[in-house]
Scaffold this motif. Structure first.
Motif, PDB file in Angstrom:
ATOM      1  N   ASP A   1       0.633  -1.397   0.380  1.00  0.00           N
ATOM      2  CA  ASP A   1      -0.023   0.066  -0.463  1.00  0.00           C
ATOM      3  C   ASP A   1       0.730   1.307  -0.106  1.00  0.00           C
ATOM      4  O   ASP A   1       1.880   1.328   0.752  1.00  0.00           O
TER       5      ASP A   1
ATOM      6  N   GLN B   1      -3.043   5.392   0.840  1.00  0.00           N
ATOM      7  CA  GLN B   1      -3.207   3.627   0.436  1.00  0.00           C
ATOM      8  C   GLN B   1      -3.133   2.607  -0.912  1.00  0.00           C
ATOM      9  O   GLN B   1      -3.852   1.918  -0.156  1.00  0.00           O
TER      10      GLN B   1
ATOM     11  N   GLN C   1      -3.447  -0.327  -3.602  1.00  0.00           N
ATOM     12  CA  GLN C   1      -2.567  -1.099  -3.400  1.00  0.00           C
ATOM     13  C   GLN C   1      -2.115  -1.537  -4.595  1.00  0.00           C
ATOM     14  O   GLN C   1      -2.773  -1.537  -5.607  1.00  0.00           O
TER      15      GLN C   1
ATOM     16  N   CYS D   1      -1.423  -0.878 -10.021  1.00  0.00           N
ATOM     17  CA  CYS D   1      -2.670  -0.741  -8.671  1.00  0.00           C
ATOM     18  C   CYS D   1      -3.906   0.209  -9.413  1.00  0.00           C
ATOM     19  O   CYS D   1      -3.524   0.675 -11.157  1.00  0.00           O
TER      20      CYS D   1
END
Length: 374
Positions: free
Chosen positions: A293, A298, A300, A314
């Motif tokens: 993250d 944040q 992933q 991502c």
């Protein structure tokens, strides 16, 4: 046409206000983050406010110019439905808009036909040019058919059109450090850290870009270039479902705004990607090696390996994360490798921003012809 010109709106995936020009949930201006922003009370986001009048004025000229040259849509009302309308005295094909009945002769003859892409991949490139002094920098965006490999559209932050002061790029002599860390995970982390250090997320400082004193035109903020760039693409191909972009936060905002309706209805996916390709000929399958993250949100990221190659992807929206294995910037890599070998490109530091961009545009046409022959 309203959505085409919308820029001050929520840009958060999953929010009911994504891409909407007006909402009772909006309040502005808000200065919580240190700059004038629009506040969406549903998702809590604070997208920067732009001078909408200046943006609309510039974008209308940009769209008109593109349409007049390419013939892909009407330069007056921007509708895409046109018919062939005979030829002018010089023998060039004329077009007529089915909506407003405008007749015009596109400057690019013969008219190009582009196969609609299934996936669009976009990468930026900083190119030197001769301006007020040597080694001035031009910000260029390239979008590709991620599967077929041809160039779909290119833009630069040099514009021949009139622009308001709020749209101009302001060099503050504090260029962002280049992120070249050997470890791809650390590279992604450092780039996210750079975003947070900006005065606002989209306010990139990539180097000096001063034109010659006698030059016409202006240099745009890269974020404005991105919004114009993706408006062209989304207007041409509103049905595209997969969007792949280099890891740059304002490219996310420009993409998600341009196809806002698709993203709002969860009909499209948007991916960040960073690649480290050491062996272009490797045919081994990609293997998932972990997840991490990163950043303010944040997000992933998946870490994937293929022999000596690595990439991180991502998924920024709803979608199938397992498709990350197939997400790639190969079309952009292949083109940029070819572009850097061309003499016209290698000599860019000798020429004006306008001349450099025209040379690159001509080279993209040459490259697409090579792709078509394969």
């Amino acid at each position: 046409m309203t959505s085409l010109f919308t820029i001050n709106c929520c840009k958060s995936f999953g929010c009911k206000n994504l891409g909407l020009a007006s909402s009772p949930d909006y309040s502005w201006p808000e200065y919580r983050l240190g700059y004038a922003a629009l506040h969406c009370r549903v998702c809590g986001s604070y997208p920067p406010l732009f001078n909408e009048e200046q943006f609309r004025s510039w974008l209308s000229e940009y769209l008109t110019d593109f349409a007049a040259k390419s013939g892909h849509f009407c330069p007056r009302c921007y509708q895409r439905e046109t018919i062939r309308y005979g030829h002018n005295p010089q023998g060039s094909q004329r077009l007529q808009c089915r909506s407003c009945k405008k007749v015009w002769t596109p400057k690019q003859q013969p008219l190009a036909t582009i196969v609609p892409p299934e996936q669009i991949a976009t990468v930026p490139l900083i190119v030197p040019f001769q301006g007020a002094c040597t080694e001035q920098k031009l910000y260029v965006l390239f979008s590709f058919d991620a599967i077929r490999g041809n160039v779909l559209h290119i833009s630069s932050n040099f514009t021949p059109h009139l622009v308001g002061d709020s749209l101009r790029y302001r060099w503050r002599d504090n260029v962002e450090p280049e992120v070249i860390h050997d470890d791809i995970v650390e590279r992604v982390r450092q780039r996210e850290t750079l975003f947070l250090r900006r005065s606002q997320f989209d306010e990139i400082q990539y180097g000096s870009a001063m034109l010659k004193r006698s030059a016409n035109g202006a240099v745009l903020r890269p974020v404005i270039t991105a919004h114009g760039h993706f408006r062209i693409l989304s207007h041409l191909w509103p049905e595209v479902k997969t969007h792949i972009i280099s890891h740059e936060c304002f490219l996310r905002g420009a993409t998600i705004t341009a196809w806002a309706e698709s993203f709002r209805n969860r009909h499209a996916s948007l991916w960040f990607i960073d690649e480290e390709i050491n062996d272009n000929k490797c045919t081994l399958p990609w293997q998932l090696r972990g997840k991490t993250d990163q950043g303010w949100w944040q997000n992933q990221w998946q870490i994937l390996e293929q022999g000596s190659n690595r990439k991180m992807v991502c998924l920024l929206t709803e979608g199938h994360v397992e498709k990350g294995i197939s997400i790639t910037l190969a079309a952009g890599r292949n083109f940029l490798d070819w572009l850097r070998q061309q003499t016209e490109f290698q000599c860019s530091a000798r020429y004006s921003a306008h001349s450099v961009f025209q040379a690159i545009r001509a080279l993209t046409g040459k490259y697409n012809a090579l792709i078509d022959k394969r």
